[in-house]
Design a protein around this motif. Structure first.
Motif, PDB file in Angstrom:
ATOM      1  N   LEU A 143       0.272 -10.613  -0.244  1.00 41.13           N
ATOM      2  CA  LEU A 143      -0.379 -10.623  -1.555  1.00 41.13           C
ATOM      3  C   LEU A 143      -1.752 -10.002  -1.350  1.00 41.13           C
ATOM      4  N   ALA A 144      -1.915  -8.801  -1.912  1.00 37.89           N
ATOM      5  CA  ALA A 144      -3.181  -8.073  -1.734  1.00 37.89           C
ATOM      6  C   ALA A 144      -3.787  -7.774  -3.105  1.00 37.89           C
ATOM      7  N   ALA A 145      -5.111  -7.664  -3.133  1.00 39.56           N
ATOM      8  CA  ALA A 145      -5.816  -7.355  -4.385  1.00 39.56           C
ATOM      9  C   ALA A 145      -6.302  -5.907  -4.351  1.00 39.56           C
ATOM     10  N   GLY A 146      -6.273  -5.284  -5.516  1.00 43.52           N
ATOM     11  CA  GLY A 146      -6.649  -3.866  -5.611  1.00 43.52           C
ATOM     12  C   GLY A 146      -8.144  -3.664  -5.733  1.00 43.52           C
ATOM     13  N   HIS A 147      -8.816  -3.694  -4.602  1.00 43.38           N
ATOM     14  CA  HIS A 147     -10.258  -3.398  -4.604  1.00 43.38           C
ATOM     15  C   HIS A 147     -10.444  -1.984  -4.062  1.00 43.38           C
ATOM     16  N   THR A 148     -10.144  -1.060  -4.946  1.00 37.57           N
ATOM     17  CA  THR A 148      -9.975   0.336  -4.582  1.00 37.57           C
ATOM     18  C   THR A 148     -11.208   0.965  -3.939  1.00 37.57           C
ATOM     19  N   PHE A 149     -12.389   0.517  -4.390  1.00 37.07           N
ATOM     20  CA  PHE A 149     -13.610   1.202  -3.964  1.00 37.07           C
ATOM     21  C   PHE A 149     -13.959   0.977  -2.486  1.00 37.07           C
ATOM     22  N   ARG A 150     -13.282   0.034  -1.824  1.00 30.07           N
ATOM     23  CA  ARG A 150     -13.570  -0.111  -0.383  1.00 30.07           C
ATOM     24  C   ARG A 150     -12.700   0.818   0.467  1.00 30.07           C
ATOM     25  N   HIS A 151     -11.711   1.458  -0.175  1.00 27.68           N
ATOM     26  CA  HIS A 151     -10.764   2.264   0.595  1.00 27.68           C
ATOM     27  C   HIS A 151     -11.203   3.725   0.679  1.00 27.68           C
ATOM     28  N   VAL A 152     -12.441   3.914   1.089  1.00 25.31           N
ATOM     29  CA  VAL A 152     -12.983   5.271   1.259  1.00 25.31           C
ATOM     30  C   VAL A 152     -13.642   5.347   2.630  1.00 25.31           C
ATOM     31  N   GLU A 153     -13.736   6.558   3.132  1.00 21.96           N
ATOM     32  CA  GLU A 153     -14.289   6.731   4.476  1.00 21.96           C
ATOM     33  C   GLU A 153     -15.714   6.174   4.575  1.00 21.96           C
TER      34      GLU A 153
END
Ligand SMILES: NC(=O)c1ccc[n+]([C@@H]2O[C@H](COP(=O)([O-])OP(=O)(O)OC[C@H]3O[C@@H](n4cnc5c(N)ncnc54)[C@H](O)[C@@H]3O)[C@@H](O)[C@H]2O)c1
Length: 322
Positions: free
Chosen positions: A112-122
């Motif tokens: 179960l994961a939450a979509g915290h998209t802004f941390r998935h950047v270099e």
């Protein structure tokens, strides 16, 4: 599931990540919308209910892109059906719901994961990787300000102050960054002032949050839906360096550019567009790694639960009384 505003970015991310994910079905209660998305993104099945999708053997995981109030029950339904789930932020609307779905994840052993998209950047990944060299953290200052001219989805208009608008739709991005930098600890004190500038919704569209953490770490968050010039700035003040994430994917350390993505200059209204599809692609890869039981940087349910507690405490602390 949920073929609305944000779904295309997830679908394009899946299309870009054939080694990690394959689109089997799209789901939306509106059959025309489901059919349109299935055609456009190449899904084998256009479903009008979650049950229909969960009846498909090929479905191993679900990405939930539905209105906030539906998240918890839909997460629960997916987990009970034995599938993994990536749910868009916010993880859920109440602490009780967050605890319920976190418990379900524990019981089932599913991801179960939450979509915290802004941390998935270099930029953010580099900050994490180099964290030790920066030394003691003193303060975090976050400004995330955009302009939305009224409700961007019908359900925005009716959200109450208790449910929160900018504090629950936008602040989760800031809270995620804060927690990533501060660590998995809770603040000692929270102060929140909130205001509303636009007439087409009832809840707050501007807010300032001030927090105190153990060891004298201080933090501030400013979120706004009223600022025509987009600002997306996150600054971490460490003993040995001032580290800034600008415009979502640039990393500056002591005013030196360290990660500068090769992209067109950021437009005023550029917060959600194709230019950030790569954030979602990294996120889906991390989620797939988690599903495979491999090391990953997904925001998993224990962390998401902590964020929900903080987010709800922030909404409860908000003062609207001028
Ligand atoms: N990660 C990000 O940067 C980001 C950005 C925007 C939105 N979001 C989040 O994504 C979620 C969706 O937001 P949106 O702006 O795309 O909303 P939206 O209203 O545009 O889309 C929601 C979709 O869900 C569908 N839907 C409604 N009820 C449903 C049901 N019972 N079952 C299945 N589908 C149903 C609607 O028909 C609609 O197509 C929200 O939780 C929001 O907070 C995240």
């Amino acid at each position: 599931m949920g073929c609305g505003r944000i779904a295309p970015l997830h679908l394009k991310a899946i299309a870009r990540s054939p080694e990690h994910a394959r689109l089997v079905a799209v789901v939306d209660p509106d059959p025309a919308r489901a059919a349109e998305f299935a055609g456009e993104y190449g899904a084998e099945h256009a479903c009008t209910s979650l049950d229909q999708a969960l009846a498909l053997d090929a479905v191993e995981a679900v990405v939930l892109c539905t209105p906030n109030a539906l998240h918890a029950d839909q997460v629960d339904q997916v987990l009970r059906a034995g599938r993994n789930v990536l749910v868009e932020k916010p993880f859920s609307e109440t602490v009780a719901d967050a605890e319920r779905i976190a418990t379900r994840a524990e019981e089932t052993g599913l991801v179960l994961a939450a979509g915290h998209t802004f941390r998935h950047v270099e930029a953010v990944r580099t900050l994490q990787d180099r964290r030790a060299e920066f030394g003691r953290l003193r303060a975090v200052s976050i400004s995330m300000c955009v302009f939305w001219d009224g409700p961007q989805a019908p359900w925005w208009a009716t959200r109450t102050r208790e449910e929160g608008l900018v504090l629950t739709l936008f602040a989760p991005h800031a809270i995620d960054f804060l927690q990533l930098v501060v660590g998995e600890i809770d603040p000692l004190r929270i102060h929140v002032e909130a205001a509303r500038f636009q007439p087409d919704w009832v809840a707050e569209d501007e807010a300032m949050i001030l927090l105190r953490y153990p060891d004298d770490v201080l933090a501030s968050i400013h979120v706004s839906y009223n600022q025509k010039r987009t600002m997306n700035r996150k600054i971490a003040h460490f003993e040995n360096a001032t580290v800034r994430v600008e415009n979502g994917d640039e990393l500056w350390i002591d005013d030196e550019p360290v990660v500068m993505p090769d992209r067109a200059p950021v437009e005023d209204d550029a917060l959600f567009n194709d230019g950030i599809t790569h954030y979602f692609a990294t996120q889906i890869r991390e989620f797939a790694l988690a599903v495979r039981g491999l090391p990953n940087r997904s925001v998993l349910h224990p962390s998401a639960l902590r964020q929900t507690r903080l987010n709800r405490a922030i909404v409860a602390a908000a003062r609207h009384d001028g």
